[in-house]
Design a protein around this motif. Structure first.
Motif, short mmCIF file in Angstrom:
data_model
loop_
_atom_site.label_atom_id
_atom_site.label_comp_id
_atom_site.label_asym_id
_atom_site.label_seq_id
_atom_site.Cartn_x
_atom_site.Cartn_y
_atom_site.Cartn_z
N GLU A 9 0.81 -1.22 0.00
CA GLU A 9 0.00 0.00 0.00
C GLU A 9 0.84 1.27 0.00
N PHE A 10 2.06 1.19 0.51
CA PHE A 10 2.94 2.37 0.42
C PHE A 10 3.16 2.72 -1.05
N GLY A 11 3.39 1.71 -1.86
CA GLY A 11 3.63 1.95 -3.28
C GLY A 11 2.37 2.35 -4.01
N THR A 12 1.27 1.66 -3.75
CA THR A 12 0.06 1.96 -4.51
C THR A 12 -0.49 3.33 -4.15
N ASN A 13 -0.48 3.70 -2.88
CA ASN A 13 -1.16 4.91 -2.46
C ASN A 13 -0.27 6.02 -1.93
N TRP A 14 0.97 5.70 -1.59
CA TRP A 14 1.88 6.72 -1.05
C TRP A 14 3.15 6.71 -1.88
N SER A 15 2.93 6.93 -3.18
CA SER A 15 3.99 6.78 -4.15
C SER A 15 5.15 7.74 -3.87
N PHE A 16 4.86 9.02 -3.63
CA PHE A 16 5.96 9.95 -3.43
C PHE A 16 6.68 9.64 -2.12
N TYR A 17 5.91 9.31 -1.10
CA TYR A 17 6.54 8.88 0.15
C TYR A 17 7.53 7.74 -0.13
N SER A 18 7.09 6.76 -0.92
CA SER A 18 7.90 5.57 -1.16
C SER A 18 9.20 5.88 -1.88
N SER A 19 9.12 6.78 -2.87
CA SER A 19 10.37 7.07 -3.57
C SER A 19 11.23 8.03 -2.75
N PHE A 20 10.60 8.87 -1.94
CA PHE A 20 11.35 9.88 -1.18
C PHE A 20 12.14 9.24 -0.03
N VAL A 21 11.56 8.27 0.66
CA VAL A 21 12.28 7.66 1.79
C VAL A 21 12.50 6.16 1.62
N GLY A 22 12.19 5.62 0.43
CA GLY A 22 12.33 4.18 0.22
C GLY A 22 13.73 3.66 0.48
N ASP A 23 14.74 4.51 0.24
CA ASP A 23 16.12 4.09 0.46
C ASP A 23 16.34 3.68 1.92
N ILE A 24 15.57 4.28 2.82
CA ILE A 24 15.70 3.95 4.24
C ILE A 24 14.57 3.02 4.66
N PHE A 25 13.34 3.44 4.37
CA PHE A 25 12.15 2.76 4.88
C PHE A 25 11.98 1.37 4.28
N GLY A 26 12.40 1.19 3.05
CA GLY A 26 12.21 -0.12 2.41
C GLY A 26 13.04 -1.21 3.06
N ALA A 27 14.23 -0.82 3.57
CA ALA A 27 15.15 -1.84 4.10
C ALA A 27 14.53 -2.66 5.25
N PRO A 28 14.00 -2.01 6.30
CA PRO A 28 13.41 -2.84 7.36
C PRO A 28 12.24 -3.70 6.87
N LEU A 29 11.49 -3.21 5.88
CA LEU A 29 10.38 -4.03 5.38
C LEU A 29 10.91 -5.28 4.68
N ALA A 30 11.97 -5.10 3.89
CA ALA A 30 12.53 -6.26 3.19
C ALA A 30 13.17 -7.22 4.19
N ILE A 31 13.86 -6.67 5.18
CA ILE A 31 14.50 -7.53 6.19
C ILE A 31 13.43 -8.29 6.97
N GLU A 32 12.29 -7.63 7.22
CA GLU A 32 11.19 -8.31 7.90
C GLU A 32 10.80 -9.57 7.14
N GLY A 33 10.70 -9.45 5.81
CA GLY A 33 10.37 -10.62 5.01
C GLY A 33 11.44 -11.70 5.11
N LEU A 34 12.71 -11.27 4.94
CA LEU A 34 13.83 -12.22 4.92
C LEU A 34 14.00 -12.94 6.25
N MET A 35 13.98 -12.16 7.33
CA MET A 35 14.39 -12.70 8.61
C MET A 35 13.23 -13.25 9.41
N ALA A 36 12.06 -12.62 9.28
CA ALA A 36 10.98 -12.90 10.22
C ALA A 36 9.78 -13.59 9.60
N PHE A 37 9.21 -12.96 8.57
CA PHE A 37 7.94 -13.48 8.07
C PHE A 37 8.13 -14.87 7.46
#
Lengths: 377, 529
Positions: B78-106
């Protein structure tokens, strides 16, 4: 090449690994959902088919979630631009995908035939629609997507929803659905017996032939298409925005990488070989081997598409110069480095414990066991 | 230019889907550890009843888990679909914990949940126990990474703006993951999940005891739940205080809204126990104050003060004026990358860039922003006070009520008097919704209090949304509401049905089993030998 450029290419490759994981593992489960109503005519037959992937679908689905997270982390501009541009398609994908966990968990909790039949339809929709959307999204990459950026990189999509469902995109969607049906069918063969084994064997053979035809047709279609060429720009490993490059359109340009590096032809060859040998293996009732061949076919198909597009990730049809590439849409070097580290540690770990989970739950799923076990789906 | 209706609809959609997702998350966090605890007792003592407990509560766990997973899929995209500018503006930081969540936890959680359910007869006891622990660790690790991501929105650390790529970029991974806000928030939120699990088990066990069904299983489950609950609630309250302390320093406007602090006051500051904040007049009506209490609560000292909105709004005006040249410099850099003058101008005003963006809502060309537009933007930095003020008080009141409940529960349970305290058992059933509501109230405080920013003082909410049409947003919001309504009906129905049905009949030769009347069963009321 700068070290940053190397990390960009590594993440492009890792993206491919994640897409293959998604296509093979989630695609298999979705294939089972798609063929469920055909393979299982009685309630018990359907339950057997569901319980073959029952212990694994949840873990498999994480490839999809991880794919989203990894694109966000490694190529944030792709995550932002593609998912908002494909809005209605993404909604279709998400809405159909969120039916799936409930389909598995809730379907067999009530005895009512109408309840179960409703969830079987839900599983069909949530199996077929996402795979078609998945393929169609790739199809659109070849044709370009109408979007552009403002000065501060706010993206605006100017196309319509129906524009994303054009004939080439649907062909790619059907290819992806065929491979998913193939993987789902051989998964049911692996864990099933008797009548559901025979029905899924038929489906596996039909879908592998269909996949070969569609893959070949797609190749010819792309050959006659205008491809994008990055003629000038800051290049690999240089921090940049998508506002600094020159892009031209040329007939057949999507084949340029193959012409430049002959070895790359091995990728489409691998795709065809996987499908053809998969067909033969199902004929010979070697379903485990067919599963691995299907996985190779996916590697070939996704690899072919990725290599054809490289370095493009999301070409813009309305303002080609603002097309997104591996070089202008990736994260910073620091983020890419950290994420490579995490991926190198955790992806092998995931593969290891997923294999263990499959090993623990190996063997055939019998109808008697499904009927007797209170934990069954 | 962004359509504000679209921004508002995007906020509604995100709030709806996130709050809905978080109806299921806390129970997963807490119940997974309780399942692990029950199974640990089973493996160490070999008593069949604890296996029955783990399996029964495990069944309810799964009904809840399915919806948690399903609605979590939406959040990831939903960050990408609805908060597109947010996602590109801070994705360099914010995306990392989300991806790590998938890799390590989920992955861990989801792979092993299948084995937990289907693998009882396929593994040794110890192996299955390890699998159950993996599910619990996985779900809690998952919460850790998501809350690290969320904390970046609340108190951004470890990032800087890169004018070459026109976005925020990571400067320190360790600052990102070890931010004080993230640590306090993770412990507070995950333990709130344990409280939820504890009340869920206690409430349903009380329901069985009231009906004299499965009393052995219910009594043991109840005792385990209240012990787990009393420790957890104490932890939630302690960490909530810590979060208030840390968050109050990082986000003064959120703190002022939580406390209804319109005017700055000298120390020691009074605490507004009850008040009716008026956004328009910037005063509280009919407030009941506790003298000195606020200084003690938020600064942990008698002579500490925190600023009210009068000061904060004035600061915002100054920061907006200072931020305007930063935005102008960026506009130049966008067309002329590397322009030295623009770069120098940007560096001089960089720290107030977000405030410059704030006024762009009213004046697209920031250099032409009038004083009136600047004060309008400064007024925007005051979040909606009343809902934050009341959500906060509701959360705290529910937390204290749960603490009292668990203390009584532990006393009655350890004295073996619990089955005679029928009023308390009835009360326990009524407590079931409370922790869910408290968690939702907590998120309202956290996220409404962050407004008008998506990333506090860096990126305004109005800029962050995708540029969709109003029609698209109505379509998607209606779709989510419709689907989610059907899901919750199905979920509640199955949950209630599974609870009514109760644990499965025991395996042969199990002496711990007690058979009570089963609802809807034809033998109800007949004497059984």
């Amino acid at each position: 090449m700068e070290i940053y450029g190397v990390f960009q290419v590594i993440w492009w490759l890792l993206l491919g690994v994640l897409l293959v994981g998604l296509a093979v593992m989630v695609g298999m489960d979705m294939g089972v959902g798609t063929i469920l109503r055909y393979v299982g005519r009685t309630d018990l037959e359907r339950r057997v088919a569901l319980n073959i992937i029952g212990p694994h679908w949840e873990g498999n689905q994480v490839w999809f979630v991880l794919g989203g997270g990894a694109v966000f982390a490694a190529f944030p501009l792709i995550y932002a631009t593609a998912f908002s541009g494909f809005y209605v398609v993404m909604l279709l994908l998400l809405w159909s995908m969120i039916l799936r966990p409930l389909g598995f968990e809730y379907r067999s909790k009530l005895p009512s035939a109408a309840w179960r039949s409703t969830w079987d339809w839900a599983l069909f929709v949530s199996g077929l629609v996402p795979m078609v959307v998945f393929g169609a999204a790739f199809g659109n990459l070849f044709e370009g997507v109408p979007f552009h950026f403002s000065w501060n990189l706010t993206s605006t999509y100017t196309g319509s929803f129906l524009g994303l469902l054009n004939s080439f995109a649907i062909l790619c969607g059907l290819l992806s659905a065929s491979l998913s049906v193939f993987m789902g069918s051989v998964a049911v063969m692996n864990g099933g017996e008797g009548v559901i084994y025979e029905r899924s064997r038929t489906l596996a053979r039909v879908s592998s032939v269909l996949a070969m035809v569609l893959f070949a047709a797609g190749g010819f279609w792309v050959h006659s298409m205008q491809g994008y060429v990055l003629t000038n720009g800051p290049g690999a490993g240089v921090p940049q925005t998508p506002m600094q490059q020159v892009v031209t359109l040329t007939d057949g340009a999507w084949f340029a990488n193959f012409h430049a590096h002959g070895l790359l032809w091995l990728l489409p060859a691998l795709g065809f070989a996987g499908m053809l040998l998969g067909l033969l293996a199902t004929g010979a009732r070697r379903s485990h081997m067919a599963w691995w061949l299907g996985a190779l076919a996916w590697i070939g198909v996704i690899g072919t598409a990725g290599v054809a597009l490289f370095p493009f990730l999301l070409p813009s049809s309305s303002v080609p110069a603002q097309s997104l590439t591996v070089w202008n849409s990736s994260s910073s070097q620091l983020t890419l480095t950290w994420m490579v580290g995490f991926a190198l540690v955790f992806v092998p770990l995931i593969v290891w414990y997923t294999s263990w989970a499959f090993y623990v739950m190996r063997g055939k799923v019998s109808a008697e066991h499904v009927a007797a076990d209170e934990h069954s789906y | 230019m962004h359509d504000i209706t679209v921004v508002d609809l995007s906020r509604w959609q995100f709030a709806t889907t996130a709050l809905y997702h978080f109806l299921f998350v806390p129970l997963t966090l807490g119940l997974s550890f309780m399942l692990a605890a029950m199974e640990t007792v089973y493996v160490t003592t070999g008593k069949q009843i604890y296996r029955d407990m783990a399996q029964f509560w495990g069944k309810l766990f799964l009904i809840n888990f399915a919806l948690g997973v399903a609605t979590g899929l939406t959040m990831e995209f939903e960050f990408g679909t609805n908060w597109s500018f947010y996602s590109s503006f801070v994705g360099d930081i914010f995306g990392a914990p989300l991806a790590i969540e998938g890799l390590m936890a989920f992955f861990l959680e989801a792979t092993f949940v299948g084995l937990m359910v289907f693998g009882w007869d396929r593994m040794r006891r110890g192996q299955h126990l390890a699998v159950t622990y993996m599910v619990a660790f996985g779900s809690n690790l998952s919460a850790l990474w998501i809350l690290i991501a969320n904390s970046f929105m609340q108190a951004p650390e470890g990032a800087h703006f890169n004018p070459v790529t026109m976005r925020m970029e990571l400067s320190s991974f360790s600052q990102l993951i070890f931010s004080h806000d993230a640590q306090a928030k993770f412990v507070h939120t995950s333990i709130a999940g344990y409280v939820t699990g504890a009340i869920f088990v206690a409430g349903i066990s009380a329901w069985y005891m009231l009906r004299n069904r499965h009393t052995e299983l219910a009594r043991r489950s109840f005792r385990m739940a209240v012990l787990f609950g009393v420790l957890s609630t104490a932890g939630v309250i302690t960490l909530g205080d810590a979060l208030g302390f840390v968050g109050g320093q990082a986000q003064p406007t959120k703190l002022a809204a939580m406390e209804g602090l319109w005017k700055s006051e000298p120390a020691p500051m009074p605490f507004n126990l009850v008040a009716f904040p008026s956004q328009k007049d910037q005063v509280n009506h009919a407030d009941v104050q506790v003298p000195y209490a606020l200084s003690l609560l938020v600064t942990h000292s008698m002579d500490g003060t925190v600023p009210g909105f009068d000061k904060l709004e004035q600061q915002a005006v100054e920061r907006i004026r200072n931020g305007i040249p930063a935005v102008e410099a960026l506009q130049t850099l966008s067309s002329k990358p590397g322009d030295a003058d623009a770069l120098a101008q940007f560096r001089a005003h960089e720290k107030d860039l977000g405030f410059g963006f704030l006024v762009q809502r009213y004046s697209e060309d920031v250099s032409k922003a009038t004083d009136a537009e600047i004060s309008k933007a400064a007024r925007d930095t005051i979040p909606q006070v009343a809902p934050i003020f009341w959500s906060f008080r509701a959360m705290v009141a529910m937390g204290l009520a749960m603490l009292a409940f668990f203390v009584l529960g532990v006393i009655y349970s350890l004295r073996n008097r619990i089955e005679r305290k029928r009023w308390f058992l009835k009360f326990s059933v009524l407590m079931i919704p409370v922790p869910f509501l408290a968690s939702e109230a907590g998120w309202l405080v956290a996220e409404l209090g962050r407004q008008p920013w998506t990333v506090y003082q860096l990126l305004p909410t109005w800029m962050s949304a995708s540029t969709h049409s109003v029609g698209y947003m109505i379509f998607s919001l209606a779709g989510f509401v419709g689907l989610y309504t059907m899901f919750i009906i199905a979920e509640m129905y199955l949950m209630v049905r599974a609870i009514r049905k109760g644990p499965e009949p025991p395996h042969a030769g199990d002496s711990d089993w007690d058979s009570g009347p089963v609802l809807g069963n034809s033998v109800t009321g007949q004497a059984e030998g």
